[in-house]
Design a protein around this motif. Structure first.
Motif, PDB file in Angstrom:
ATOM      1  N   THR A   1       1.068  -1.064  -0.071  1.00 43.14           N
ATOM      2  CA  THR A   1       0.131  -0.062   0.032  1.00 43.14           C
ATOM      3  C   THR A   1       0.963   1.171   0.045  1.00 43.14           C
ATOM      4  O   THR A   1       1.671   1.284   0.712  1.00 43.14           O
ATOM      5  CB  THR A   1      -0.969   0.100   1.266  1.00 43.14           C
ATOM      6  OG1 THR A   1      -1.764  -1.091   1.250  1.00 43.14           O
ATOM      7  CG2 THR A   1      -1.881   1.249   1.253  1.00 43.14           C
ATOM      8  N   VAL A   2       0.625   2.201  -0.743  1.00 45.74           N
ATOM      9  CA  VAL A   2       1.375   3.465  -0.938  1.00 45.74           C
ATOM     10  C   VAL A   2       0.131   4.364  -0.731  1.00 45.74           C
ATOM     11  O   VAL A   2      -0.873   4.367  -1.399  1.00 45.74           O
ATOM     12  CB  VAL A   2       1.944   3.461  -2.473  1.00 45.74           C
ATOM     13  CG1 VAL A   2       2.439   4.983  -2.447  1.00 45.74           C
ATOM     14  CG2 VAL A   2       3.105   2.305  -2.709  1.00 45.74           C
TER      15      VAL A   2
ATOM     16  N   ALA B   1       9.618   0.864  -3.137  1.00 45.49           N
ATOM     17  CA  ALA B   1      10.600   0.295  -2.348  1.00 45.49           C
ATOM     18  C   ALA B   1      10.284   0.385  -1.116  1.00 45.49           C
ATOM     19  O   ALA B   1      10.346  -0.559  -0.228  1.00 45.49           O
ATOM     20  CB  ALA B   1      11.901   0.544  -2.953  1.00 45.49           C
ATOM     21  N   GLU B   2      10.216   1.443  -0.561  1.00 45.76           N
ATOM     22  CA  GLU B   2       9.766   1.935   0.918  1.00 45.76           C
ATOM     23  C   GLU B   2       8.556   1.279   1.479  1.00 45.76           C
ATOM     24  O   GLU B   2       8.420   0.542   2.589  1.00 45.76           O
ATOM     25  CB  GLU B   2       9.874   3.255   1.070  1.00 45.76           C
ATOM     26  CG  GLU B   2      10.929   3.876   1.125  1.00 45.76           C
ATOM     27  CD  GLU B   2      11.160   5.623   0.889  1.00 45.76           C
ATOM     28  OE1 GLU B   2       9.782   6.274   1.060  1.00 45.76           O
ATOM     29  OE2 GLU B   2      12.134   6.228   0.938  1.00 45.76           O
TER      30      GLU B   2
ATOM     31  N   LYS C   1      15.611  -1.372  -9.297  1.00 41.46           N
ATOM     32  CA  LYS C   1      15.126  -2.702  -9.834  1.00 41.46           C
ATOM     33  C   LYS C   1      13.443  -2.673 -10.243  1.00 41.46           C
ATOM     34  O   LYS C   1      13.056  -3.514 -10.711  1.00 41.46           O
ATOM     35  CB  LYS C   1      15.302  -4.059  -9.111  1.00 41.46           C
ATOM     36  CG  LYS C   1      16.734  -4.257  -9.018  1.00 41.46           C
ATOM     37  CD  LYS C   1      17.605  -4.644  -9.911  1.00 41.46           C
ATOM     38  CE  LYS C   1      18.914  -4.871  -9.746  1.00 41.46           C
ATOM     39  NZ  LYS C   1      19.731  -5.356 -10.825  1.00 41.46           N
ATOM     40  N   VAL C   2      13.110  -1.476  -9.461  1.00 45.07           N
ATOM     41  CA  VAL C   2      11.519  -1.690  -9.848  1.00 45.07           C
ATOM     42  C   VAL C   2      11.134  -1.095 -11.268  1.00 45.07           C
ATOM     43  O   VAL C   2      11.747   0.075 -11.425  1.00 45.07           O
ATOM     44  CB  VAL C   2      10.721  -0.509  -8.529  1.00 45.07           C
ATOM     45  CG1 VAL C   2       9.192  -0.751  -8.929  1.00 45.07           C
ATOM     46  CG2 VAL C   2      10.934  -1.292  -7.208  1.00 45.07           C
TER      47      VAL C   2
ATOM     48  N   VAL D   1       3.313  -3.941 -10.861  1.00 42.28           N
ATOM     49  CA  VAL D   1       4.680  -3.456 -11.077  1.00 42.28           C
ATOM     50  C   VAL D   1       5.559  -4.527 -11.324  1.00 42.28           C
ATOM     51  O   VAL D   1       5.311  -5.569 -10.637  1.00 42.28           O
ATOM     52  CB  VAL D   1       5.358  -2.159 -10.389  1.00 42.28           C
ATOM     53  CG1 VAL D   1       4.358  -0.968 -10.244  1.00 42.28           C
ATOM     54  CG2 VAL D   1       5.415  -2.894  -8.931  1.00 42.28           C
ATOM     55  N   SER D   2       6.837  -4.656 -11.874  1.00 44.96           N
ATOM     56  CA  SER D   2       7.504  -5.634 -12.093  1.00 44.96           C
ATOM     57  C   SER D   2       8.919  -5.239 -11.200  1.00 44.96           C
ATOM     58  O   SER D   2       9.198  -3.988 -11.070  1.00 44.96           O
ATOM     59  CB  SER D   2       7.913  -5.914 -13.500  1.00 44.96           C
ATOM     60  OG  SER D   2       8.805  -6.769 -13.576  1.00 44.96           O
ATOM     61  N   VAL D   3       9.651  -6.411 -10.515  1.00 47.41           N
ATOM     62  CA  VAL D   3      10.823  -6.080  -9.818  1.00 47.41           C
ATOM     63  C   VAL D   3      11.711  -7.004 -10.467  1.00 47.41           C
ATOM     64  O   VAL D   3      11.471  -8.207 -10.106  1.00 47.41           O
ATOM     65  CB  VAL D   3      10.503  -6.098  -8.386  1.00 47.41           C
ATOM     66  CG1 VAL D   3      11.971  -5.807  -7.649  1.00 47.41           C
ATOM     67  CG2 VAL D   3       9.540  -5.307  -7.807  1.00 47.41           C
TER      68      VAL D   3
END
Length: 150
Positions: free
Chosen positions: A79-80, A100-101, A115-116, A130-132
């Protein structure tokens, strides 16, 4: 053609420490201003080994570790919180740093923001995938839920 040493990973071009030849405009207008590469010189080429050592330290060590991390990330919804207007439209866009956070805040192991990969800019509330890139052979899909907040 310009000869450069990559300092960060550039999708479709190479990894940090790689020596690449690109068109002058691409180097001058994109790679160099963003700090993704530095001009190739004999002195700079000697620093390539230190760049590669730093990359190895940041990489996920083994394929098994990368697969385990992929499974841990896929099992979570991240969750952002972002500022949004009345129609659910964000003031700005969600960045890779925020994702990332949020992954760490969700209890998953830390990932490198570089890498995101976000396909389209996230500019409204909702759920996104999203892809990592965890390893050259392993990438994870992470579900990101964008909610309104302060």
């Amino acid at each position: 053609m310009a000869k450069l040493i990559l300092t960060h990973e550039v999708t479709g071009l190479g990894e940090p420490g790689d020596i690449v030849e690109v068109k002058d405009g691409y180097a001058r207008n994109y790679l160099l201003p963003r700090g993704l590469a530095e001009a190739w010189t004999k002195g700079a080429e000697k620093n390539v080994s230190s760049i590669r050592r730093a990359r190895k330290a940041r990489e996920v060590a083994t394929l098994e570790d990368a697969r385990a991390l992929r499974d841990a990330l896929a099992a979570r919804v991240v969750t952002v919180t972002a500022k949004a207007g009345p129609g659910g439209r964000l003031f700005g866009a969600v960045s890779t740093t925020e994702i990332a956070e949020a992954v760490v805040a969700a209890g998953a192991p830390a990932i490198d923001k570089r890498k995101v990969e976000i396909g389209q800019p996230i500019k409204s509330l909702g759920e996104y995938t999203v892809s990592v890139r965890l390893h050259p052979e392993v990438s994870a899909k992470v579900t990101v839920k964008v909610v309104a907040g302060a």
